[in-house]
Design a protein around this motif. Structure first.
Motif, short mmCIF file in Angstrom:
data_model
loop_
_atom_site.label_atom_id
_atom_site.label_comp_id
_atom_site.label_asym_id
_atom_site.label_seq_id
_atom_site.Cartn_x
_atom_site.Cartn_y
_atom_site.Cartn_z
N ILE A 168 0.85 -1.19 0.00
CA ILE A 168 0.00 0.00 0.00
C ILE A 168 0.88 1.24 0.00
O ILE A 168 1.82 1.36 0.78
N ASP A 169 0.57 2.18 -0.89
CA ASP A 169 1.37 3.39 -1.04
C ASP A 169 0.42 4.53 -1.35
O ASP A 169 -0.81 4.37 -1.29
N ASN A 170 0.95 5.69 -1.71
CA ASN A 170 0.07 6.80 -2.09
C ASN A 170 0.75 7.71 -3.11
O ASN A 170 1.96 7.60 -3.35
N LEU A 171 -0.05 8.57 -3.72
CA LEU A 171 0.43 9.50 -4.74
C LEU A 171 0.83 10.85 -4.14
O LEU A 171 0.94 11.83 -4.85
N GLU A 172 1.02 10.88 -2.82
CA GLU A 172 1.42 12.05 -2.06
C GLU A 172 0.29 13.07 -2.00
O GLU A 172 -0.79 12.89 -2.60
N ARG A 173 0.52 14.16 -1.25
CA ARG A 173 -0.55 15.14 -1.01
C ARG A 173 -1.04 15.72 -2.33
O ARG A 173 -0.26 16.04 -3.23
N GLY A 174 -2.35 15.92 -2.45
CA GLY A 174 -2.92 16.37 -3.71
C GLY A 174 -3.12 15.25 -4.69
O GLY A 174 -3.55 15.46 -5.82
N GLY A 175 -2.81 14.02 -4.27
CA GLY A 175 -2.85 12.89 -5.19
C GLY A 175 -4.21 12.51 -5.71
O GLY A 175 -4.32 11.79 -6.69
N SER A 176 -5.29 12.97 -5.07
CA SER A 176 -6.63 12.65 -5.57
C SER A 176 -6.88 13.30 -6.93
O SER A 176 -7.57 12.73 -7.78
N ASP A 177 -6.33 14.50 -7.14
CA ASP A 177 -6.41 15.13 -8.46
C ASP A 177 -5.70 14.25 -9.49
O ASP A 177 -6.18 14.06 -10.61
N PHE A 178 -4.53 13.74 -9.10
CA PHE A 178 -3.75 12.89 -9.99
C PHE A 178 -4.53 11.62 -10.31
O PHE A 178 -4.60 11.17 -11.46
N THR A 179 -5.16 11.01 -9.30
CA THR A 179 -5.97 9.81 -9.50
C THR A 179 -7.06 10.08 -10.53
O THR A 179 -7.27 9.29 -11.46
N ALA A 180 -7.77 11.20 -10.38
CA ALA A 180 -8.85 11.54 -11.30
C ALA A 180 -8.35 11.68 -12.73
O ALA A 180 -8.98 11.21 -13.68
N SER A 181 -7.19 12.32 -12.88
CA SER A 181 -6.63 12.52 -14.21
C SER A 181 -6.17 11.20 -14.83
O SER A 181 -6.39 10.95 -16.03
N LEU A 182 -5.55 10.34 -14.03
CA LEU A 182 -5.11 9.03 -14.53
C LEU A 182 -6.30 8.16 -14.92
O LEU A 182 -6.26 7.47 -15.95
N ILE A 183 -7.36 8.20 -14.13
CA ILE A 183 -8.57 7.44 -14.47
C ILE A 183 -9.21 8.00 -15.73
O ILE A 183 -9.62 7.26 -16.63
N GLY A 184 -9.27 9.33 -15.82
CA GLY A 184 -9.83 9.96 -17.02
C GLY A 184 -9.10 9.53 -18.28
O GLY A 184 -9.71 9.23 -19.31
N ALA A 185 -7.75 9.48 -18.19
CA ALA A 185 -6.95 9.05 -19.34
C ALA A 185 -7.22 7.57 -19.66
O ALA A 185 -7.29 7.18 -20.83
N ALA A 186 -7.36 6.75 -18.63
CA ALA A 186 -7.55 5.30 -18.83
C ALA A 186 -8.87 4.97 -19.50
O ALA A 186 -8.97 3.98 -20.25
N VAL A 187 -9.93 5.77 -19.24
CA VAL A 187 -11.25 5.47 -19.81
C VAL A 187 -11.61 6.43 -20.95
O VAL A 187 -12.72 6.39 -21.46
N HIS A 188 -10.64 7.29 -21.34
CA HIS A 188 -10.90 8.30 -22.38
C HIS A 188 -12.15 9.12 -22.04
O HIS A 188 -13.08 9.23 -22.85
#
Length: 436
Positions: free
Chosen positions: A190-210
């Motif tokens: 278990i790890d994390n994308l560091e502070r503010g990482g929820s924005d990063f998660t949203a962007s990565l998911i957006g890219a993955a599903v176009h």
């Protein structure tokens, strides 16, 4: 499909959570990315700090207080006794898990596991709220598809493949709930994308599903043209180009994390910044479209130290800058601004962890001096050098402010000034008055 991210400030009270859930209910075929409830991550960091210091009693006191706060919060959000009981059972399970870490050896691995519970709790409880309201929603665990590689960078191929596996499990589902910030590393921990990482998660998911659009929901009306904490009469910027938004995010505009920009920009997915308190407001749209001939916004970044290296060896010497930059690379300390002359170079940094070692190594090449308690002011917009006079407008606004460094021409989107922090408020107001 859309991706909607709700940050902690949008989940900070019973009223805000109800508003967020009401917005989620209106969606169809959307992935909802949730941060921890406001204040939760800070409290979990405090618990971890107590455990690092071998203070389990202090940790348990914070855990008890945090559990009580969440029980009181969610007693106001569920209507039926059945779902109130389910929420209590869920909270008890998570907090018992957190308590279990007070009894054993505590390391960085345990810390990251504790921090993950903020998002795990918020997503599970909001999923329960949607089920109680008979919304067709599924909970998909981010730990089953979000992963970083051996360089601690997101693994987009893995993320796309595993995310689609999760989505395919629920073909008839309208809304998918998942966690921001948390992930697994290349070793399955278990790890994390560091502070503010929820924005990063949203962007990565957006890219993955176009995704057709990524929405970042906060409690402010989009990106402001200046910092409303210091400047009177700011207003929302309705449109930004990706590079403009990245500059503003990096140099202090708090509404958006800078890492969020790249996956969306590379996949040409627009990002919209919206306000949960005023959901009908247009917010700020970030896209690859550029509005020509406009200065958009001003941001400030505090905690800056300027380092000046002056050396006669630099005169006509190649390799000098490489040696200087290698020192910062060796200590994994990024540089924000750079200016050079024939006999010296000045740089700025915002990470002080290895400042003493960096200064010692730089003294091998010349005389070193530093200026601390500095702030970078960044003016963002269409600042291409072909736009006659644009840079002079910003310089003229600061005619009564002492400026230590100016950086212009590194990109076509910003001009940056290094000033003393004590002059920040006056500088931001002067720029606002002069430019807008």
């Amino acid at each position: 499909m859309k991706v909607l991210k709700f940050g902690g400030t949008s989940l900070g009270s019973a009223a805000k959570i109800k508003e967020a859930v009401a917005l989620i209910q209106k969606e169809s075929k959307s992935i909802i990315v949730l941060s921890a409830f406001e204040g939760m991550t800070d409290a979990l960091i405090e618990i971890a700090d107590c455990l690092y210091k071998k203070n389990p009693d202090g940790a348990n006191e914070i855990i008890d207080r945090l559990e009580k706060k969440h029980l009181e919060l969610f007693s106001k959000l569920y209507v039926t006794q059945e779902y109130k009981c389910l929420a209590e059972e869920l909270l008890e399970k998570h907090f018992d898990t957190i308590r279990s870490f007070t009894k054993d050896l505590f390391t960085g691995f345990e810390e990251k596991t504790i921090l993950a519970h903020g998002e795990l709790i918020s997503s599970a409880l909001i999923h329960l709220m949607l089920k109680e309201r008979q919304v067709n929603a599924a909970l998909i665990p981010a730990l089953d598809f979000m992963r970083t590689d051996k360089n601690s960078e997101p693994d987009p191929v893995y993320i796309k493949e595993r995310l689609h596996r999760q989505l395919d499990k629920y073909p008839d589902t309208d809304i998918y709930i998942t966690q921001g910030y948390i992930c697994r590393n290349a070793y399955g921990e278990i790890d994390n994308l560091e502070r503010g990482g929820s924005d990063f998660t949203a962007s990565l998911i957006g890219a993955a599903v176009h995704a057709e659009e990524i929405q970042i929901w906060t409690d402010t009306d989009g990106m402001q043209n200046n910092d409303p904490r210091y400047v009177k009469q700011t207003f929302p910027v309705r449109h930004l180009q990706f590079e403009e938004a990245a500059e503003l995010a990096y140099f202090g505009a708090r509404i958006l994390h800078p890492t969020c920009i790249l996956p969306a920009r590379l996949n040409n997915i627009p990002v919209r910044l919206l306000n949960t308190l005023h959901p009908d407001a247009p917010g700020t749209l970030i896209s690859n479209q550029m509005e020509k001939g406009k200065i958009k916004s001003v941001a400030a970044k505090d905690g800056i130290t300027a380092i000046k290296i002056k050396s006669g060896q630099m005169l006509l010497a190649y390799g000098f800058l490489r040696k200087v930059f290698e020192i910062f690379e060796n200590y994994q300390t990024p540089i924000d601004m750079v200016v050079t002359s024939e006999v010296g170079v000045s740089v700025t940094i915002d990470q002080m962890k290895h400042l003493t070692e960096i200064l010692d190594d730089l003294k091998k090449y010349g005389t070193v001096s530093i200026d601390q308690d500095m702030t970078i002011i960044c003016v963002v917009g269409d600042l291409d050098w072909d736009n006659l006079g644009f840079e002079s407008k910003a310089v003229q606004a600061l005619k009564d402010i002492r400026v230590r460094m100016i950086s212009y021409g590194g990109s076509s989107y910003n001009i940056s000034f290094l000033i003393q922090t004590k002059d920040k408020e006056r500088a931001l107001q002067a720029l606002s008055d002069h430019l807008f």
